[in-house]
Design a protein around this motif. Sequence first.
Motif, PDB file in Angstrom:
ATOM      1  N   ARG A   1      15.378  11.472  -2.370  1.00  0.00           N
ATOM      2  CA  ARG A   1      15.175  12.884  -2.034  1.00  0.00           C
ATOM      3  C   ARG A   1      14.077  13.454  -2.926  1.00  0.00           C
ATOM      4  O   ARG A   1      14.226  13.505  -4.144  1.00  0.00           O
ATOM      5  N   PRO A   2      12.957  13.883  -2.329  1.00  0.00           N
ATOM      6  CA  PRO A   2      11.864  14.437  -3.141  1.00  0.00           C
ATOM      7  C   PRO A   2      12.305  15.665  -3.917  1.00  0.00           C
ATOM      8  O   PRO A   2      13.128  16.455  -3.439  1.00  0.00           O
ATOM      9  N   SER A   3      11.781  15.792  -5.139  1.00  0.00           N
ATOM     10  CA  SER A   3      12.050  16.992  -5.919  1.00  0.00           C
ATOM     11  C   SER A   3      11.388  18.189  -5.227  1.00  0.00           C
ATOM     12  O   SER A   3      10.576  18.036  -4.308  1.00  0.00           O
ATOM     13  N   THR A   4      11.732  19.378  -5.683  1.00  0.00           N
ATOM     14  CA  THR A   4      11.153  20.587  -5.092  1.00  0.00           C
ATOM     15  C   THR A   4       9.629  20.563  -5.193  1.00  0.00           C
ATOM     16  O   THR A   4       8.915  20.907  -4.246  1.00  0.00           O
ATOM     17  N   HIS A   5       9.137  20.109  -6.347  1.00  0.00           N
ATOM     18  CA  HIS A   5       7.682  20.047  -6.538  1.00  0.00           C
ATOM     19  C   HIS A   5       7.058  19.016  -5.601  1.00  0.00           C
ATOM     20  O   HIS A   5       6.004  19.269  -4.991  1.00  0.00           O
TER      21      HIS A   5
ATOM     22  N   ALA B   1       0.847  -1.197   0.000  1.00  0.00           N
ATOM     23  CA  ALA B   1       0.000   0.000   0.000  1.00  0.00           C
ATOM     24  C   ALA B   1       0.881   1.245   0.000  1.00  0.00           C
ATOM     25  O   ALA B   1       1.895   1.307   0.687  1.00  0.00           O
ATOM     26  N   SER B   2       0.485   2.238  -0.790  1.00  0.00           N
ATOM     27  CA  SER B   2       1.243   3.484  -0.838  1.00  0.00           C
ATOM     28  C   SER B   2       1.187   4.190   0.512  1.00  0.00           C
ATOM     29  O   SER B   2       0.103   4.343   1.095  1.00  0.00           O
ATOM     30  N   PRO B   3       2.330   4.652   1.025  1.00  0.00           N
ATOM     31  CA  PRO B   3       2.312   5.428   2.270  1.00  0.00           C
ATOM     32  C   PRO B   3       1.899   6.873   2.054  1.00  0.00           C
ATOM     33  O   PRO B   3       1.768   7.631   3.011  1.00  0.00           O
ATOM     34  N   PHE B   4       1.660   7.256   0.786  1.00  0.00           N
ATOM     35  CA  PHE B   4       1.350   8.647   0.479  1.00  0.00           C
ATOM     36  C   PHE B   4      -0.070   8.870  -0.013  1.00  0.00           C
ATOM     37  O   PHE B   4      -0.585   9.984   0.085  1.00  0.00           O
ATOM     38  N   HIS B   5      -0.686   7.853  -0.582  1.00  0.00           N
ATOM     39  CA  HIS B   5      -2.048   8.018  -1.091  1.00  0.00           C
ATOM     40  C   HIS B   5      -2.903   6.854  -0.611  1.00  0.00           C
ATOM     41  O   HIS B   5      -2.576   5.692  -0.830  1.00  0.00           O
TER      42      HIS B   5
ATOM     43  N   LEU C   1      12.522  -7.853  -0.415  1.00  0.00           N
ATOM     44  CA  LEU C   1      13.169  -6.544  -0.326  1.00  0.00           C
ATOM     45  C   LEU C   1      12.451  -5.705   0.713  1.00  0.00           C
ATOM     46  O   LEU C   1      11.289  -5.935   1.015  1.00  0.00           O
ATOM     47  N   ARG C   2      13.183  -4.723   1.229  1.00  0.00           N
ATOM     48  CA  ARG C   2      12.597  -3.824   2.217  1.00  0.00           C
ATOM     49  C   ARG C   2      13.335  -2.489   2.180  1.00  0.00           C
ATOM     50  O   ARG C   2      14.558  -2.437   2.267  1.00  0.00           O
ATOM     51  N   PHE C   3      12.551  -1.399   2.026  1.00  0.00           N
ATOM     52  CA  PHE C   3      13.126  -0.067   2.176  1.00  0.00           C
ATOM     53  C   PHE C   3      13.341   0.202   3.659  1.00  0.00           C
ATOM     54  O   PHE C   3      12.515  -0.174   4.493  1.00  0.00           O
ATOM     55  N   ASN C   4      14.430   0.870   3.976  1.00  0.00           N
ATOM     56  CA  ASN C   4      14.658   1.292   5.346  1.00  0.00           C
ATOM     57  C   ASN C   4      13.750   2.490   5.634  1.00  0.00           C
ATOM     58  O   ASN C   4      13.881   3.530   4.997  1.00  0.00           O
ATOM     59  N   PRO C   5      12.808   2.378   6.583  1.00  0.00           N
ATOM     60  CA  PRO C   5      11.868   3.485   6.822  1.00  0.00           C
ATOM     61  C   PRO C   5      12.503   4.688   7.501  1.00  0.00           C
ATOM     62  O   PRO C   5      11.891   5.753   7.559  1.00  0.00           O
ATOM     63  N   LEU C   6      13.735   4.536   8.006  1.00  0.00           N
ATOM     64  CA  LEU C   6      14.399   5.628   8.710  1.00  0.00           C
ATOM     65  C   LEU C   6      15.483   6.295   7.876  1.00  0.00           C
ATOM     66  O   LEU C   6      15.819   7.450   8.096  1.00  0.00           O
ATOM     67  N   SER C   7      16.030   5.549   6.913  1.00  0.00           N
ATOM     68  CA  SER C   7      17.086   6.100   6.065  1.00  0.00           C
ATOM     69  C   SER C   7      16.733   5.826   4.612  1.00  0.00           C
ATOM     70  O   SER C   7      16.781   4.683   4.154  1.00  0.00           O
ATOM     71  N   GLY C   8      16.374   6.877   3.883  1.00  0.00           N
ATOM     72  CA  GLY C   8      15.937   6.713   2.506  1.00  0.00           C
ATOM     73  C   GLY C   8      17.007   6.201   1.578  1.00  0.00           C
ATOM     74  O   GLY C   8      16.711   5.710   0.483  1.00  0.00           O
TER      75      GLY C   8
ATOM     76  N   SER D   1       8.408   3.028  -2.024  1.00  0.00           N
ATOM     77  CA  SER D   1       9.364   3.769  -1.215  1.00  0.00           C
ATOM     78  C   SER D   1       8.613   4.563  -0.147  1.00  0.00           C
ATOM     79  O   SER D   1       7.569   5.148  -0.434  1.00  0.00           O
ATOM     80  N   PRO D   2       9.142   4.623   1.078  1.00  0.00           N
ATOM     81  CA  PRO D   2       8.504   5.446   2.110  1.00  0.00           C
ATOM     82  C   PRO D   2       8.919   6.912   2.026  1.00  0.00           C
ATOM     83  O   PRO D   2       8.502   7.716   2.859  1.00  0.00           O
ATOM     84  N   PHE D   3       9.731   7.270   1.023  1.00  0.00           N
ATOM     85  CA  PHE D   3      10.256   8.636   0.945  1.00  0.00           C
ATOM     86  C   PHE D   3       9.813   9.399  -0.299  1.00  0.00           C
ATOM     87  O   PHE D   3       9.727  10.623  -0.257  1.00  0.00           O
ATOM     88  N   ARG D   4       9.526   8.695  -1.392  1.00  0.00           N
ATOM     89  CA  ARG D   4       9.069   9.378  -2.602  1.00  0.00           C
ATOM     90  C   ARG D   4       7.826   8.679  -3.132  1.00  0.00           C
ATOM     91  O   ARG D   4       7.820   7.456  -3.308  1.00  0.00           O
ATOM     92  N   PRO D   5       6.766   9.428  -3.439  1.00  0.00           N
ATOM     93  CA  PRO D   5       5.488   8.827  -3.831  1.00  0.00           C
ATOM     94  C   PRO D   5       5.532   8.020  -5.130  1.00  0.00           C
ATOM     95  O   PRO D   5       4.765   7.077  -5.293  1.00  0.00           O
ATOM     96  N   THR D   6       6.431   8.385  -6.055  1.00  0.00           N
ATOM     97  CA  THR D   6       6.426   7.734  -7.375  1.00  0.00           C
ATOM     98  C   THR D   6       7.508   6.670  -7.519  1.00  0.00           C
ATOM     99  O   THR D   6       7.761   6.187  -8.621  1.00  0.00           O
ATOM    100  N   VAL D   7       8.155   6.299  -6.423  1.00  0.00           N
ATOM    101  CA  VAL D   7       9.231   5.306  -6.469  1.00  0.00           C
ATOM    102  C   VAL D   7       8.772   3.992  -5.839  1.00  0.00           C
ATOM    103  O   VAL D   7       8.166   3.984  -4.771  1.00  0.00           O
TER     104      VAL D   7
END
Length: 272
Positions: free
Chosen positions: A243-247, A122-126, A213-220, A169-175
Amino acid sequence: GINAEYMGSTQNALGQAVSAYEPLDRKNHTLGVTCLAVMSSNLATSGLISQSNQIEVSNLECAVIMGTEPGTVHRCAIKPIEKVPELQKTDKGEVKEVKITTSNPINFSYEAHTGPVQAVSASPFHRHLFLSCSSDGYVHLYNALESSILLSVSPSPSTDCYLYGAAFSPFRPTVFACVSRDSHLYVYDLESSRVKPYADVKAGTDNSPVLALRFNPLSGALLATGDGSGTIKVWQVSDNLYRPSTHEQTLLKAKDPSAITELWMRVGGLSL
């Protein structure tokens, strides 16, 4: 407050299931469950056990995404537990096995894979976005409110490219990333491409299948994989992938689901 004796007692912990479900297909055949993912807190039910053993819950049911052996993907409603059952014990202090009545939790079905579903995320952003991967070699992205697939990607033309794991990814919505039987780790950035993975790494030891596989939720910057040889590897991903883009930063700071919807529309016309 929380009934600490029930929640923490070594005698009661995991003594018995508090509820059970039996997913059935349209012909009333039992479905083998391969993976589960709980949707975001906006859809899920949370609750605490009170001193009277009553769980305080909202009116919403818990939305769980389920993948199955035949390749079907479903949304399930897990009902709030109104009362935690008391453990029944024998004279020797052993927990008695109690038969629990089961019910079919499926309340919505999605366009299926052609092989067993190996992972759902599940997406952590949407709150409406989730993905699945399968032995058919595809990752499917879904809107939880629609049965059809939003986007389908296959990282390799190889017929041996069974996908065994996938996660957002827990850090970028489109990854998101996925791993395969032919020993690869693929990382996608849909802002970069909807077709080709941003990164393709031979991740298995001695060409062994990569199973998890597992993303590290504390270190992107960190991502871990596990393979069939018994090896766990930790990978450092590029700055662009965590690292999220400016947008993106502007949209994420807004904490507005419609802002993330705008992002998905922009990267590929995906309707959420």
